[in-house]
Design a protein around this motif. Structure first.
Motif, short mmCIF file in Angstrom:
data_model
loop_
_atom_site.label_atom_id
_atom_site.label_comp_id
_atom_site.label_asym_id
_atom_site.label_seq_id
_atom_site.Cartn_x
_atom_site.Cartn_y
_atom_site.Cartn_z
N UNK A 16 53.28 46.00 22.79
CA UNK A 16 52.06 46.96 23.64
C UNK A 16 52.02 45.46 24.96
N UNK A 17 52.61 44.22 25.11
CA UNK A 17 53.12 43.55 26.32
C UNK A 17 54.38 42.74 26.73
N UNK A 18 55.52 44.07 26.90
CA UNK A 18 56.75 43.96 27.27
C UNK A 18 56.88 43.06 27.87
N UNK A 19 56.15 42.40 29.52
CA UNK A 19 56.39 41.57 30.26
C UNK A 19 56.72 39.95 29.55
N UNK A 20 55.52 40.20 28.62
CA UNK A 20 54.99 38.99 27.89
C UNK A 20 56.43 38.18 27.94
N UNK A 21 56.28 36.66 28.39
CA UNK A 21 57.43 35.86 29.07
C UNK A 21 56.92 34.66 28.17
N UNK A 22 57.43 34.11 26.44
CA UNK A 22 56.73 32.39 26.53
C UNK A 22 57.37 31.13 27.21
N UNK A 23 55.82 30.79 27.73
CA UNK A 23 56.34 29.55 28.34
C UNK A 23 57.07 28.42 28.08
N UNK A 24 57.35 28.57 27.12
CA UNK A 24 58.56 27.48 26.44
C UNK A 24 60.06 27.57 26.94
N UNK A 311 51.07 29.59 27.68
CA UNK A 311 51.86 30.42 26.92
C UNK A 311 52.45 31.56 27.50
N UNK A 312 52.08 31.98 28.46
CA UNK A 312 52.74 33.13 29.12
C UNK A 312 52.87 32.55 30.48
N UNK A 313 54.05 32.74 30.76
CA UNK A 313 54.55 32.64 31.95
C UNK A 313 54.95 33.92 33.16
N UNK A 314 54.12 35.34 32.48
CA UNK A 314 54.52 36.06 33.57
C UNK A 314 53.00 36.24 34.54
N UNK A 315 53.57 36.89 35.72
CA UNK A 315 52.50 36.94 36.07
C UNK A 315 51.38 37.48 36.89
N UNK A 316 51.33 38.47 36.04
CA UNK A 316 50.37 39.31 35.89
C UNK A 316 49.76 39.24 34.07
N UNK A 317 49.55 37.99 33.47
CA UNK A 317 48.66 37.97 32.18
C UNK A 317 47.28 37.67 32.54
N UNK A 318 46.99 37.84 31.62
CA UNK A 318 45.27 38.22 31.96
C UNK A 318 44.91 37.06 32.08
N UNK A 319 44.00 36.92 32.90
CA UNK A 319 43.05 35.94 33.59
C UNK A 319 41.54 35.86 32.08
N UNK A 320 41.13 34.46 32.14
CA UNK A 320 40.25 33.99 30.94
C UNK A 320 39.12 34.09 32.57
N UNK A 321 38.30 34.49 31.75
CA UNK A 321 37.14 34.55 32.95
C UNK A 321 36.00 33.51 33.02
N UNK A 322 36.56 32.51 31.92
CA UNK A 322 35.53 31.04 31.74
C UNK A 322 36.46 30.35 33.10
#
Length: 459
Positions: A16-24, A311-322
């Motif tokens: 469900x998130x094919x662009x996920x790029x593990x930061x490590x 944890x995710x290096x993809x540029x369109x990763x979800x933003x944390x509101x806080x």
């Protein structure tokens, strides 16, 4: 997958998130051709220091990648260990860049302001010829069962207290309260004192008090905690920073006490139930709460706020509101992660429902073996497998205890099974040294408030 000219190849990708790029994996690919040495150190309370010797490319064409890599390293250290002064050596351009992002109005203004507030010191970036050496001050804490003890666990929706006599829980209670919506700190103080007195009534005396609470604590002081979200700053400084200390002393006088982040107490409870050390506890609930007990069974005093560690290096990763940042743990390992993925699986959630209710709706579908819900939990399992390898790199932990509402039921079992497969397939070295597991009945018997009761040493 490619970002800033850095390519990453994965065997396991979240459906469900094919662009996920593990930061490590991004970091390792980045470092493959990086040759210019750079040092980063972060100063914490009481002269403690976290340090990292690494490399960048140092070329104009890789400047963007260099800046991204270093900024994510700094952010990881800040939220894993905490700190208010960042030392940089080896590259003046790196120093100048970090000064533009960790400042008022900068990209990482949230981190800059938060750390300054927690450590009560202006946040600084300084250029040095050589970074200071790492220095930690872990404390042997907990596991003390002798005497008449009180363990208090302050949660966001209920407070728990236990009376423990020579390792046996003789009384416990759970009381609903509403700390996050109350602006009067006397409401919180009165609730804490009421719980302490309730437990004390069931013992001949009180020898020590241990407190487990959400928040950041330095020398038993409440430097930041969501429980006191609505308390105005002037009242926070006056009545909240020492609220647990005041409550204990006002009620019992000069008894030994200890106030620790609830994540660390969870990890301690895990160590007690496993009868082993080197335990990372990860609670996936409202947020991602984390605690750590080191190889010697000690609490490190680190922040361990992995909810804000990238944890995710993809540029369109979800933003944390806080925090305003993207790709951080909270959006992957909490109910937010489930809510994020559910619509992608074709599950329509009631937008008027609370986050907890949305999680329950997906859990109900999973209990019925709904394939859409299975995709949600399987995707989180892939996230977790890749990220546990990163956490192992950061902590070197032997055990990972997976807790919280997200890990309950069939969904939790699927997350764990998937994570283990990803670890074994992509990170066999880490998989051979670290065991992710769910809590057993012994852990449930130990419990958070009983583990909290064991915190102080009676001298």
């Amino acid at each position: 997958m490619n970002r800033f000219g850095v390519s990453v190849e994965l065997k396991h990708i979240p459906i469900l998130d094919p662009e996920f790029m593990p930061l490590m994996r991004f970091n390792h690919a980045f470092l493959a051709d990086a040759k210019k040495p750079v040092g980063i150190a972060v100063e914490r309370a009481d002269g403690q220091m976290a340090s990292c010797h690494t490399f960048i490319h140092g070329t104009p064409e890789m400047a963007q990648a260099d800046h991204y890599y270093i900024e994510r390293i700094v952010k990881t250290i800040l939220w894993m260990k905490g700190g208010f002064k960042v030392y940089v050596s080896g590259d003046e351009g790196t120093y100048e860049y970090l000064k533009t992002v960790y400042c008022a109005g900068g990209q990482q203004e949230f981190d800059w302001d938060y750390m300054a507030s927690v450590f009560e010191h202006p946040f600084e970036i300084v250029l040095v010829d050589e970074i200071p050496e790492a220095k930690d001050a872990p404390k042997a804490i907990g596991g003390h069962l002798g005497g008449c003890r009180i363990g208090f666990d302050a949660g966001g929706s209920d407070r728990k207290v236990s009376a423990v006599v020579d390792g046996e829980t003789v009384y416990s209670e759970e009381v609903v309260w509403f700390p996050k919506i109350n602006s009067d700190p006397d409401y919180h103080y009165d609730g804490i004192v009421a719980a302490l007195k309730s437990a004390a009534e069931h013992m001949p005396r009180v020898d020590a008090v241990g407190v487990s609470s959400a928040g950041v604590f330095i020398n038993n002081r409440t430097m930041n905690a969501s429980l006191f979200l609505k308390v105005p700053k002037e009242l926070y400084d006056k009545k909240v920073k020492d609220i647990y200390i005041r409550a204990i002393r006002d009620t019992f006088g000069d008894v030994p006490y200890c106030v620790i982040n609830d994540g660390d107490v969870s990890a301690l409870a895990g160590a007690m139930s496993l009868n082993d050390n080197s335990v990372l506890g990860i609670a996936m609930g409202t947020s991602e709460a984390v605690g750590y007990v080191d190889e010697e069974g000690r609490i490190t005093g680190w922040l361990n706020e992995l909810a804000f560690v990238p944890v995710d290096a993809q540029p369109d990763a979800m933003r944390d509101e806080w925090s305003g940042d993207i790709g951080c743990g909270v959006k992957y390992f909490s109910q937010d992660g489930v809510i994020k993925l559910a619509p992608r699986a074709g599950i329509e959630l009631d937008e008027s429902a609370s986050p907890a209710e949305k999680l329950k709706a997906v859990q109900a579908l999973m209990a019925q073996d709904d394939p859409r819900a299975a995709k949600v939990y399987e995707s989180i399992g892939v996230y977790l497998g890749h990220t546990l390898a990163y956490y192992y790199e950061l902590y070197g932990c032997r055990h990972v205890l997976l807790l919280g509402r997200v890990m309950s039921g069939k969904g939790g079992d699927l997350i764990l099974d998937t994570a283990k497969k990803v670890l074994a397939d992509e990170y066999p070295e880490a998989a051979g040294k670290m065991v992710p597991e769910l809590p057993d009945e012994k852990f449930r018997r130990v419990g958070q408030s009983m583990a909290a009761a064991s915190l102080p040493e009676i001298k």
